[in-house]
Design an enzyme around this catalytic site. Structure first.
Site, PDB file in Angstrom:
ATOM      1  N   ASP A  83       6.716   2.375 -10.976  1.00  0.00           N
ATOM      2  CA  ASP A  83       6.559   1.404 -12.069  1.00  0.00           C
ATOM      3  C   ASP A  83       5.132   1.551 -12.582  1.00  0.00           C
ATOM      4  O   ASP A  83       4.214   0.944 -12.041  1.00  0.00           O
ATOM      5  CB  ASP A  83       6.798  -0.026 -11.548  1.00  0.00           C
ATOM      6  CG  ASP A  83       6.553  -1.082 -12.632  1.00  0.00           C
ATOM      7  OD1 ASP A  83       6.079  -0.726 -13.726  1.00  0.00           O
ATOM      8  OD2 ASP A  83       6.819  -2.271 -12.374  1.00  0.00           O
ATOM      9  N   ASN A 155       8.078  -4.645  -7.156  1.00  0.00           N
ATOM     10  CA  ASN A 155       7.164  -3.538  -7.482  1.00  0.00           C
ATOM     11  C   ASN A 155       6.365  -3.753  -8.752  1.00  0.00           C
ATOM     12  O   ASN A 155       5.505  -2.962  -9.075  1.00  0.00           O
ATOM     13  CB  ASN A 155       7.970  -2.228  -7.590  1.00  0.00           C
ATOM     14  CG  ASN A 155       7.056  -1.022  -7.762  1.00  0.00           C
ATOM     15  OD1 ASN A 155       5.903  -1.062  -7.373  1.00  0.00           O
ATOM     16  ND2 ASN A 155       7.578   0.042  -8.343  1.00  0.00           N
ATOM     17  N   ASP A 156       6.633  -4.804  -9.513  1.00  0.00           N
ATOM     18  CA  ASP A 156       5.882  -5.002 -10.759  1.00  0.00           C
ATOM     19  C   ASP A 156       4.552  -5.675 -10.424  1.00  0.00           C
ATOM     20  O   ASP A 156       4.298  -6.830 -10.768  1.00  0.00           O
ATOM     21  CB  ASP A 156       6.716  -5.849 -11.725  1.00  0.00           C
ATOM     22  CG  ASP A 156       6.126  -5.829 -13.128  1.00  0.00           C
ATOM     23  OD1 ASP A 156       5.184  -5.040 -13.363  1.00  0.00           O
ATOM     24  OD2 ASP A 156       6.605  -6.597 -13.983  1.00  0.00           O
ATOM     25  N   VAL A 157       3.725  -4.914  -9.706  1.00  0.00           N
ATOM     26  CA  VAL A 157       2.503  -5.470  -9.114  1.00  0.00           C
ATOM     27  C   VAL A 157       1.346  -4.514  -9.387  1.00  0.00           C
ATOM     28  O   VAL A 157       1.536  -3.284  -9.363  1.00  0.00           O
ATOM     29  CB  VAL A 157       2.704  -5.618  -7.574  1.00  0.00           C
ATOM     30  CG1 VAL A 157       1.392  -5.952  -6.886  1.00  0.00           C
ATOM     31  CG2 VAL A 157       3.769  -6.656  -7.269  1.00  0.00           C
ATOM     32  N   TRP A 159      -1.326  -2.796  -7.854  1.00  0.00           N
ATOM     33  CA  TRP A 159      -1.735  -2.492  -6.477  1.00  0.00           C
ATOM     34  C   TRP A 159      -3.229  -2.237  -6.366  1.00  0.00           C
ATOM     35  O   TRP A 159      -3.737  -1.975  -5.270  1.00  0.00           O
ATOM     36  CB  TRP A 159      -0.923  -1.301  -5.937  1.00  0.00           C
ATOM     37  CG  TRP A 159       0.551  -1.605  -5.913  1.00  0.00           C
ATOM     38  CD1 TRP A 159       1.492  -1.111  -6.752  1.00  0.00           C
ATOM     39  CD2 TRP A 159       1.228  -2.523  -5.041  1.00  0.00           C
ATOM     40  NE1 TRP A 159       2.727  -1.653  -6.469  1.00  0.00           N
ATOM     41  CE2 TRP A 159       2.587  -2.529  -5.409  1.00  0.00           C
ATOM     42  CE3 TRP A 159       0.822  -3.356  -3.985  1.00  0.00           C
ATOM     43  CZ2 TRP A 159       3.554  -3.308  -4.778  1.00  0.00           C
ATOM     44  CZ3 TRP A 159       1.773  -4.137  -3.346  1.00  0.00           C
ATOM     45  CH2 TRP A 159       3.117  -4.107  -3.746  1.00  0.00           C
TER      46      TRP A 159
HETATM   47  N1  ABN Z   1       1.871  -0.714 -10.199  1.00  0.00           N
HETATM   48  C1  ABN Z   1       1.655  -0.595 -11.568  1.00  0.00           C
HETATM   49  C2  ABN Z   1       1.370  -1.897 -12.232  1.00  0.00           C
HETATM   50  C3  ABN Z   1       0.081  -2.210 -12.599  1.00  0.00           C
HETATM   51  C4  ABN Z   1      -0.185  -3.413 -13.228  1.00  0.00           C
HETATM   52  C5  ABN Z   1       0.840  -4.301 -13.466  1.00  0.00           C
HETATM   53  C6  ABN Z   1       2.139  -3.965 -13.098  1.00  0.00           C
HETATM   54  C7  ABN Z   1       2.405  -2.761 -12.481  1.00  0.00           C
END
Ligand code: ABN
Length: 182
Positions: A83, A155-157, A159
């Site tokens: 993602d 996974n929409d994070v 990191w």
């Molecule tokens: N892991 C990629 C990402 C970065 C910022 C926000 C959402 C996803």
């Protein structure tokens, strides 16, 4: 006085009768058959622009499937759970961060199937941090991702959150393990 239309009718009738007297039904049918066959053979080889069909089948830039996909294509097998923007399009590679960025200390991990050897690989999706968002080759395959309220499997994070700089640039895909064969 005869009109132009009458004259044309008369001429057409005379020509048709003459041809009918001179040409047998069989040779007329052979002639028509030749014309139809020639058209059928010639049309497919004419230089039509078929690029839109090729794109729809995935042989172009943003198509469905390209075989074999390369590391700048979202459908490359090891990107099955990514993602983010592919670092291979951002001055880095599938496994290395572009200059001026550093890999995230935490990451999302997915399991992807490699069609070349039929095995499943554990892939770590580390973000590269320290420069503004790359913006090229966004890829959101997210295999195994679950909704945001299940935080441990979402996974929409970003990191980069635990790096010195939490500014997100792109995402790498590093093989960290291979599944046992059955
Ligand atoms: N892991 C990629 C990402 C970065 C910022 C926000 C959402 C996803």
């Amino acid at each position: 006085m005869k009109s132009w239309l009458d004259l044309f009718d008369h001429f057409a009738e005379r020509r048709t009768r003459t041809i009918a007297q001179q040409v047998s039904r069989r040779s007329a049918l052979i002639g028509v058959g030749r014309v139809l066959l020639g058209t059928a053979l010639a049309l497919p080889v004419l230089p039509f622009d078929r690029s839109s069909q090729a794109r729809a089948e995935g042989h172009g830039g943003g198509g469905k499937h390209k075989d074999p996909a390369t590391e700048t294509d979202c459908d490359y097998w090891r990107y099955c759970a990514v993602d983010g923007f592919l670092c291979s399009c951002c001055g880095g590679s599938a496994t290395s961060c572009p200059p001026g960025t550093s890999p995230s200390k935490v990451a999302w991990v997915g399991t992807c199937h490699n069609p070349a050897d039929g095995r499943d690989y554990l892939v770590s999706y580390n973000d590269c941090c320290g420069r503004t968002t790359c913006g090229r080759c966004f890829c959101n395959t997210n295999h195994g991702d679950r909704p945001g309220y299940r935080m441990g499997v979402h996974n929409d994070v970003n990191w980069c959150m635990s790096n010195d700089s939490s500014v997100y640039h792109c995402t790498t895909s590093i093989i960290v393990g291979v599944a046992e064969k059955d």
